[in-house]
Design a protein around this motif. Structure first.
Motif, PDB file in Angstrom:
ATOM      1  N   LYS A 177       0.852  -1.184   0.000  1.00 56.45           N
ATOM      2  CA  LYS A 177       0.000   0.000   0.000  1.00 56.45           C
ATOM      3  C   LYS A 177       0.886   1.231   0.000  1.00 56.45           C
ATOM      4  N   ALA A 178       0.506   2.262  -0.760  1.00 57.57           N
ATOM      5  CA  ALA A 178       1.327   3.466  -0.895  1.00 57.57           C
ATOM      6  C   ALA A 178       1.521   4.141   0.466  1.00 57.57           C
ATOM      7  N   LEU A 179       2.704   4.712   0.626  1.00 55.70           N
ATOM      8  CA  LEU A 179       3.048   5.396   1.880  1.00 55.70           C
ATOM      9  C   LEU A 179       2.740   6.883   1.776  1.00 55.70           C
ATOM     10  N   ASP A 180       2.438   7.480   2.946  1.00 56.38           N
ATOM     11  CA  ASP A 180       2.217   8.922   3.028  1.00 56.38           C
ATOM     12  C   ASP A 180       2.942   9.413   4.290  1.00 56.38           C
ATOM     13  N   ARG A 181       4.044  10.120   4.105  1.00 60.21           N
ATOM     14  CA  ARG A 181       4.856  10.552   5.243  1.00 60.21           C
ATOM     15  C   ARG A 181       4.083  11.503   6.150  1.00 60.21           C
ATOM     16  N   GLU A 182       3.193  12.315   5.559  1.00 56.94           N
ATOM     17  CA  GLU A 182       2.462  13.278   6.376  1.00 56.94           C
ATOM     18  C   GLU A 182       1.465  12.591   7.311  1.00 56.94           C
ATOM     19  N   GLN A 183       1.048  11.370   6.963  1.00 53.31           N
ATOM     20  CA  GLN A 183       0.162  10.620   7.844  1.00 53.31           C
ATOM     21  C   GLN A 183       0.942   9.779   8.845  1.00 53.31           C
ATOM     22  N   GLN A 184       1.988   9.103   8.393  1.00 55.97           N
ATOM     23  CA  GLN A 184       2.817   8.280   9.283  1.00 55.97           C
ATOM     24  C   GLN A 184       4.242   8.296   8.760  1.00 55.97           C
ATOM     25  N   ALA A 185       5.117   8.873   9.564  1.00 54.33           N
ATOM     26  CA  ALA A 185       6.500   9.045   9.099  1.00 54.33           C
ATOM     27  C   ALA A 185       7.356   7.831   9.399  1.00 54.33           C
ATOM     28  N   VAL A 186       7.007   7.004  10.364  1.00 54.73           N
ATOM     29  CA  VAL A 186       7.826   5.850  10.750  1.00 54.73           C
ATOM     30  C   VAL A 186       6.906   4.656  10.945  1.00 54.73           C
ATOM     31  N   HIS A 187       7.347   3.498  10.447  1.00 51.42           N
ATOM     32  CA  HIS A 187       6.631   2.241  10.628  1.00 51.42           C
ATOM     33  C   HIS A 187       7.546   1.281  11.385  1.00 51.42           C
ATOM     34  N   ASN A 188       7.050   0.702  12.471  1.00 49.62           N
ATOM     35  CA  ASN A 188       7.816  -0.242  13.282  1.00 49.62           C
ATOM     36  C   ASN A 188       7.236  -1.631  13.084  1.00 49.62           C
ATOM     37  N   LEU A 189       8.089  -2.545  12.594  1.00 51.64           N
ATOM     38  CA  LEU A 189       7.681  -3.922  12.295  1.00 51.64           C
ATOM     39  C   LEU A 189       8.546  -4.891  13.084  1.00 51.64           C
ATOM     40  N   ILE A 190       8.024  -6.126  13.268  1.00 56.75           N
ATOM     41  CA  ILE A 190       8.755  -7.203  13.945  1.00 56.75           C
ATOM     42  C   ILE A 190       8.856  -8.379  12.975  1.00 56.75           C
ATOM     43  N   LEU A 191      10.092  -8.815  12.699  1.00 51.39           N
ATOM     44  CA  LEU A 191      10.356  -9.971  11.832  1.00 51.39           C
ATOM     45  C   LEU A 191      10.755 -11.145  12.718  1.00 51.39           C
ATOM     46  N   THR A 192      10.047 -12.292  12.530  1.00 54.34           N
ATOM     47  CA  THR A 192      10.293 -13.477  13.360  1.00 54.34           C
ATOM     48  C   THR A 192      10.765 -14.613  12.468  1.00 54.34           C
ATOM     49  N   ALA A 193      11.898 -15.257  12.833  1.00 54.78           N
ATOM     50  CA  ALA A 193      12.427 -16.430  12.120  1.00 54.78           C
ATOM     51  C   ALA A 193      12.098 -17.674  12.928  1.00 54.78           C
TER      52      ALA A 193
END
Length: 806
Positions: A200-216
């Motif tokens: 989905k396209a990003l919009d910095r003015e709505q959310q400047a940082v995305h925090n994700l968790i990667l699990t192996a």
């Protein structure tokens, strides 16, 4: 191949490959075993002697040993049983760090002698899932432009797992996100790695940082996992144009606004960041040159300030258009319109002129006295030229208009310098313009002191306690007054108002320091002669005319125990011994004699107790410590000596206590005379002038006569009229107290003649027995006698009246 199933640690498969080679007498054999890693120390791998066909009992004799080729000695042989066992825990990942193959083998050489034989042994170490996947970096940072297209792929760091096969990394999971998804890839070697897919396209003015968790996740049983954080920072692109708070502004500006004064500060915002959000302000081409000359636009912060003087008569309205642009690569712009309305202003201040001002003035100046004349003016016209003059409301002055724009300042309330020594009077003139302009001028009015305050003492009555026997010249107190006036009006002089008491002037008894009011005693006082003094002290200032006030001083002489008791009964000449005769047949409890002592000190110090100091026979007589009665404790026996010597001490209650003694010599006679204790009735022929009674009558008569003379002199002094004194209050005697003496039990006090008369009396069986004659027609009050006791007069004075005190 030999398959073996050992009894320890589950089922193991051991493959034995035997290769026979004839080389002299040596036989070479290869044996293969397979065991899992991390087996406990002492665990049995296999029975090597059995697998090789060797007899267990010959192992020690043939010196069998096992050597590990190129590694630590993880495995050894038990020569008693022929079993291979684990010496040290084996870590497959440490033994075979390279994951190029899943095959990890530990090579051993077994050697025996007699004859010499060597066996090749291979122990395969199989993997168990003892390691969790882990990422080389716990946090991965990705910078992704907000203009990135949907479906773009971003590589992520893969997780590492030292285990092999199914125990290694098998899958990846991504925390929930509406913008990103995860795609799993498999390498040629079977390793798994993940790519981050933008869904989905990003919009910095709505959310400047995305925090994700990667699990192996690995494929072992049970599964093990490892996690890493993915921080996606969205990079800005210039996709937002700057905009103003409003599309149109209407501003009012007063004419003659100072150059440089702020008219308005425009505020435009750009939702982008960095250079894309940096904005610059400018006039559009539609703004006239005249407007740009009068108003200055700051291109950095959007402030519009006055550049030249604004005159309402030249221009009443200014219009301008302002453009705001960002500094992005493809600059975007926004605009707004401003309308500036010029308002006419009251630009001339009113003026104040003090024509006359009188200062200082006396504080007792009369009301309505003019102390200043003030004029006001204003160059404006209309309401802007109409002015009002006023002073603060909390002042004792008022303004009175005398003519056009002329005002008089007059006194409206009484002035008091002691309350307010000076006034700062502020004249404020205000016009009626909009907004009004004002001006002010302050004048200081000083007040001169007049002698209008009487000296004041903190208290209206001073009570001063002075111990008797004081040293002459001792400081008694400092009754100081205060005068709030200034200079000579506050300088105080102290006097003692003269009066005479018993032909003695107060100035002969006391003195006062005229400067500070310290009061001193000029003589030593005796409580037994003079108990208190009452006089007045006057404080007078040095003003003209002088003012004064006085205060009442009450001097109380405090008693000290300086008088020893005086024994008045039984009476005896100074230093002599009292001789008494009593019948030898006196009963137990009979009154033998009574010791009476007087103390001229105060009640507390004059409280007397009696004690035996010496006694011939302590078992024969008793002494009442409070009333001094000496009674028999038993009847006389033939063994008791005829002469008894009693020494009685009378001691007062002072500190330290003072005392007096009397010696009584008792002689027993055989005369059959009844003891005092049996005297309920006295026959008429009884000799009232016996030796004992004669002594009592003489002693009591002497004391009564002296006391009567003292009381009569005191009454005569009281009745004398004091000399009139102008400043003194009505006369009051210095010595106020007349002694209402309290005598011991069974004492009669004359209430009519104010003199003491002591009579030996006795209380028995609820009756008062008087054993001495009293004057007829006199009225007596019986002291210290319980109510209800009957009164019987056996002395022959039947006309006397005996009654209880009220």
């Amino acid at each position: 191949m030999v398959d073996q199933i050992p009894q320890l640690f589950g089922t193991r498969y051991v493959c034995v490959f035997l290769f026979l080679s004839a080389m002299i007498d040596t036989v070479s054999t290869v044996t293969h075993y397979s065991v899992p890693e991390e087996m406990e120390e002492g665990s049995v791998v296999a029975n090597l002697a059995t697998d090789l066909g060797l007899h267990v009992k010959t192992l020690k004799g043939r010196k069998m040993r096992v050597d590990v080729v190129g590694n630590k000695k993880y495995i050894d042989i038990n020569k008693d049983t022929g079993e291979l066992f684990i010496v040290e825990r084996i870590d497959r990942e440490l033994l075979c760090p390279l994951k190029t193959t899943t095959y990890c083998v530990l090579k051993l050489d077994a050697t025996i002698e007699n004859p010499i034989r060597m066996f090749n042994i291979e122990v395969e170490i199989t993997d168990i899932n003892d390691n969790a996947p882990h990422f080389r970096r716990g946090t991965m940072h990705l910078d992704i432009s907000e203009s990135s297209p949907v479906g773009e792929r971003f590589s992520l760091n893969n997780a590492a797992d030292p285990d092999v096969g199914t125990n290694s990394v098998n899958n990846y999971h991504l925390s929930s996100s509406e913008h990103f998804a995860l795609e799993i890839q498999t390498g040629r070697d079977g390793s798994k790695f993940a790519d981050l897919i933008l869904k989905k396209a990003l919009d910095r003015e709505q959310q400047a940082v995305h925090n994700l968790i990667l699990t192996a996740v690995d494929g072992g049983v049970p599964t093990r996992t490892g996690t890493a954080s993915i921080i996606v920072r969205v990079l800005d692109v210039n996709d937002n144009a700057p905009s103003f708070d409003k599309d149109k502004y209407i501003i009012d500006v007063m004419e003659n606004s100072p150059i440089g004064s702020l008219v308005i500060q425009l505020n435009a915002t750009d939702l982008d960041e960095g250079s894309n959000s940096d904005i610059i302000y400018s006039y559009s081409l539609y703004t006239s040159e005249r407007t740009q000359q009068v108003f200055n636009l700051n291109p950095e912060n959007g402030e519009i300030r006055v550049k030249e003087m604004i005159n309402y008569e030249d221009f009443k309205l200014y219009e301008m258009e302002v453009i705001v642009s960002d500094k992005g690569p493809n600059s975007l712009t926004g605009q707004c319109k401003l309308t500036i309305q010029v308002a006419d202003m009251n630009d001339n201040h009113p003026e104040i002129s003090i024509k006359s001002f009188q200062s200082p003035i006396k504080e007792n100046i009369e009301l309505d006295t003019v102390i200043a004349v003030v004029s006001v003016s204003d160059k404006d016209s209309g309401d802007n030229g109409v002015v009002d003059l006023h002073i603060p409301d909390n002042m004792p002055f008022k303004l009175r208009e005398s003519s056009d724009n002329y005002y008089e300042l007059v006194v409206s309330e009484p002035l008091d310098r002691e309350r307010v020594p000076e006034y700062d009077i502020t004249f404020t003139v205000t016009d009626r313009g909009s907004p009004p302009l004002s001006d002010n001028e302050t004048m200081t009015l000083e007040l001169l002191d007049v002698n209008d305050n009487v000296p004041q003492f903190p208290k209206s009555f001073y009570t001063i306690r002075v111990e008797e026997n004081n040293a002459p010249g001792a400081l008694l107190s400092s009754p100081t007054a205060f005068d709030p006036d200034l200079h000579e009006n506050q300088y105080l002089v102290y006097f003692i108002l003269e009066r005479e008491i018993a032909n003695t002037s107060m100035s002969m008894l006391f003195s006062i320091n005229p400067e500070n009011g310290n009061l001193y005693a000029l003589k030593t006082f005796d409580f037994e002669i003079e108990k208190e003094f009452l006089f007045h002290i006057e404080a007078r200032d040095s003003g003209s005319p002088p003012l004064s006030s006085n205060v009442t001083v009450h001097i109380i002489i405090v008693d000290q125990n300086d008088n020893a008791p005086v024994i008045v009964s039984p009476w005896r000449a100074h230093g002599s011994v009292v001789e008494e005769k009593i019948p030898r047949s006196t009963d137990k409890g009979s009154l033998v004699s009574k010791v009476i002592a007087l103390d001229t000190d105060s009640v507390h110090n004059s409280r007397i107790t009696y004690q035996f100091l010496q006694v011939t026979d302590a078992t024969l007589f008793s002494l009442d410590q409070y009333n001094g009665e000496i009674r028999t404790m038993r009847m006389f026996s033939y063994r008791d000596p005829r002469h008894q010597r009693l020494v009685v001490v009378a001691k007062d209650n002072g500190q330290p206590a003072l005392s007096a003694t009397v010696t009584i010599k008792l002689s027993t006679v055989e005369t059959a005379v009844k003891a005092y204790s049996d005297m309920t009735e006295v026959p008429l022929e009884y000799d009232i002038f016996s030796d004992l009674n004669l002594y009592l009558v003489i002693g009591l008569g002497s004391v009564s006569f002296l006391l009567l003379i003292t009381i009569l002199v005191t009454i005569v002094i009281k009745c004398q009229k004091p000399k009139p004194s102008k400043a003194a209050p009505p006369c009051r005697n210095s010595v106020i107290s007349e002694g209402n003496s309290t005598i011991a039990d069974s004492t009669l006090v004359s209430n009519d003649a104010y003199w003491y008369s002591m009579f030996l009396a006795e209380t028995r069986k609820g009756k008062m027995v008087v054993r001495q004659p009293v004057p007829k027609g006199s009225r007596y009050i019986v002291s210290s006698l319980p109510r209800g006791t009957g009164l019987t007069d056996t002395s022959g004075s039947a006309a006397s009246t005996l009654q209880y005190p009220k």
